[in-house]
Design a protein around this motif. Structure first.
Motif, mmCIF file in Angstrom:
data_model
loop_
_atom_site.group_PDB
_atom_site.id
_atom_site.type_symbol
_atom_site.label_atom_id
_atom_site.label_comp_id
_atom_site.label_asym_id
_atom_site.label_seq_id
_atom_site.Cartn_x
_atom_site.Cartn_y
_atom_site.Cartn_z
ATOM 1 N N GLN B 91 0.817 -1.193 0.000
ATOM 2 C CA GLN B 91 0.000 0.000 0.000
ATOM 3 C C GLN B 91 0.859 1.254 0.000
ATOM 4 O OE1 GLN B 91 -2.521 -0.546 3.343
ATOM 5 N NE2 GLN B 91 -0.972 -1.721 4.420
ATOM 6 N N VAL B 92 0.434 2.186 -0.798
ATOM 7 C CA VAL B 92 1.106 3.464 -0.881
ATOM 8 C C VAL B 92 0.491 4.381 0.157
ATOM 9 C CG1 VAL B 92 1.559 5.449 -2.325
ATOM 10 C CG2 VAL B 92 1.490 3.178 -3.323
ATOM 11 N N LYS B 93 1.344 5.091 0.836
ATOM 12 C CA LYS B 93 0.873 6.045 1.829
ATOM 13 C C LYS B 93 1.348 7.411 1.412
ATOM 14 C CE LYS B 93 0.903 4.031 6.468
ATOM 15 N NZ LYS B 93 1.682 4.011 7.712
ATOM 16 N N TYR B 246 6.625 4.121 -0.860
ATOM 17 C CA TYR B 246 6.216 2.945 -0.094
ATOM 18 C C TYR B 246 7.310 1.917 -0.068
ATOM 19 C CZ TYR B 246 4.898 0.683 -4.555
ATOM 20 O OH TYR B 246 4.870 0.154 -5.800
#
Lengths: 246, 246
Positions: B91-93, B246
DNA sequence: CTCATTTTTATGTATAGACATAATAAAGTT
DNA sequence: AACTTTATTATGTCTATACATAAAAATGAG
C-alpha cells in the motif's frame, strides 16, 4: 453494539460494566476528538487516568493511543503527554494492485500484449534517473494492458539487468514484466509520481486516443537492497481515475 | 549497529546476547522475507518458536508480527499461523498537507487569492454528486494558490451549508476554505480521485497555461458524521507531480 | 537573574501469565 | 465415505509489573 461512555467517571451504576478493549478505547477517544470535545491542540489525559476512566489497564490504553498516533490523529511525547494534532495531516492509503487484478476486479476481461523488448546499454537520461553505473545493461520493455478490448494502460519499462540478471531471459510475451518482477523481487521500496501529460504520437497510437489528449501518467521507481531495480512509466487514457480513501 | 542473527539457534556463544526488541524482531523477519529465505507463501514459525529463537517473549514477537501484518507483508490467521503474502499488494501512503504548507515546505513563497464566492442552491449535478436533499444551500468558492508568484493550484469548491452553517459567513479573503474547514471540521472521511484533463478557458486563464494543456486534477469529497461537507476540484498546471513512497 | 543539575513524570518497551477465539485436525458416528 | 463432534493449537487480547527514557519542571549554585 455501540459502547458509549457518557460521563468521565469510571462506570455509572446502571450500565453494564462491559470491559473496554483497546478498540473501544481507541474509538472512544477518537469520537471525543471528532466531537470537538477534545479540540486540536488539547492535551489529553495521561494513560493512567484514561485507564481508570475506561476501567482497563494502562497497556490497553497504550495500544489504543499508539495506534491513534500511527494514524496521525494525535501526537505523543514522553513526559509531554498526548496532544490532539493541530493540523490533521491525514494520510491517504491506497493499494497499487497488479493491472490484471485491477481490471478483473472491475469485471472486465484482461488482455496483455507485448509491444517491444530489447536489451541495451542504459541511455544517459536513464543512468541519471536510475542512478546507474555508466552503461549498465538494461532491458527495455513496452507493452499494453487492455480491459474488454479497450486500451487500459500503456507500460514503458526499464529493468536493471545488473540488479535482476534473470530478467534478461524472462519471457514477457504472456505475463507482463510487472507481474514477473513482483514474483521475482518481492518486497521492494518504491516511489511513485503522478502527473498529467499530453499524448505523443506513440502513446496515442497505442491507447487509441488523439495526439495531444490528456494522459494520466504514473512513474514508478523501485529499489531492492539499495539498488534500483526498475523504472516504469504508466500511461492511462483520458477518463481513468485513481481512487483513494481516507 | 546492525544486529544480525546468523543461525536459527538461540544464541551463538561468541556474539553478545543483546536483547531483541520488537523492532529488531520485525527487521529480522522482514529481512529474511526480503532475502527470499522465507519466500512468498511460506508458513512462518509460530510466535513461541520465534520468541525462543530471538530470545524474547511472545508478546514482543506478537507486536512485531502484528505490525508486519499491518504493513501488508504477512498474513496471519488463528491456528493457521503466519504466512508471507503471495501477492505483495503493497500500500502506498502519502500525506495530503495544506497547500500553504506544501508550498512553504518547498521553500517557496505562498500566496492565496480569492476569485469568487457566492451562496446559492445546489445545482442538480452537485446534488447528485454530494447526495444532497434538493436545493440545499451551498457556498461556491473559487480561489488560486500561488508559489513564488506562479499559479500552483486552482481550487473550485462547494461547501454544504446544511452541514457547516458557519461557512456561510466565513471570510475567505485571507485564508482559503480548505484551511478554514480543516480547523472547523477536523477528522473527516474523504475520498480522492486523481485523473488528467484538459484546461478549459477558465482554468487556463487562472493557471496561465494554454487552452487544451494537460491538467492534473484531484477531486475530493469529504464527509463528517455521514453527511457530505464539501466537494472540491483541484487543478494543477502541467509539470506538477504528486509523490508517494512505499 | 542565568545556568547547570537533579527530580519528577508520561510515555516506551518488555515480560510472564492468563483466557478468548477461530480454525484446523483428529476422533467418533452413522 | 460422509458427517458430526471434540480436541488441539496459533494467534488475539488483556493484565500487572517492571524498568527505560526523554523531557519538562523544580532546585540549587554562581
Amino acid at each position: 453494539m455501540n459502547k458509549i461512555i457518557m460521563s468521565s467517571h469510571k462506570t455509572t451504576s446502571t450500565a453494564a460494566p462491559e470491559k473496554f478493549g483497546f478498540r473501544d478505547v481507541k474509538r472512544e477517544v477518537f469520537e471525543r476528538i471528532r466531537n470537538n470535545k477534545w479540540g486540536p491542540g488539547t492535551q489529553l489525559p495521561g494513560e493512567v487516568e484514561l485507564a481508570s476512566t475506561f476501567g482497563c489497564s494502562r497497556a490497553t490504553v497504550n495500544r489504543a493511543m499508539q495506534e491513534l498516533s500511527d494514524d496521525g490523529i494525535i501526537e505523543r511525547r514522553r513526559k509531554g503527554g498526548s496532544h490532539v494534532k493541530l493540523a490533521p495531516i491525514r494520510q491517504v492509503k491506497f493499494e497499487i494492485p497488479l493491472v490484471r487484478v485491477e481490471v478483473e476486479s472491475r469485471g472486465s476481461e484482461y488482455r496483455y500484449q507485448l509491444i517491444s523488448s530489447e536489451v541495451m546499454a542504459a541511455p544517459h537520461w536513464l543512468q541519471v534517473r536510475m542512478d546507474l553505473q555508466v552503461a549498465s545493461p538494461v532491458r527495455h520493455v513496452r507493452c499494453l494492458h487492455s480491459a474488454d478490448g479497450a486500451p487500459y494502460q500503456y507500460e514503458d519499462r526499464w529493468i536493471n539487468l545488473f540488479a535482476v540478471p534473470r530478467a534478461e531471459d524472462a519471457n514477457f510475451s504472456k505475463i507482463g514484466p510487472n507481474e514477473w518482477l513482483v514474483n521475482e523481487v518481492p518486497y521492494t521500496n518504491a516511489e511513485v509520481r503522478f502527473g498529467a501529460t499530453n499524448a505523443d504520437h506513440t502513446i496515442s497510437q497505442h491507447l487509441k486516443t488523439i495526439d495531444g489528449d490528456p494522459i494520466f501518467l504514473a512513474e514508478r521507481s523501485t529499489w531492492h537492497a539499495g539498488v534500483q531495480v526498475t523504472f516504469v512509466r504508466l500511461y492511462f487514457p483520458r477518463g481513468y481515475q485513481m481512487i483513494a480513501k481516507y
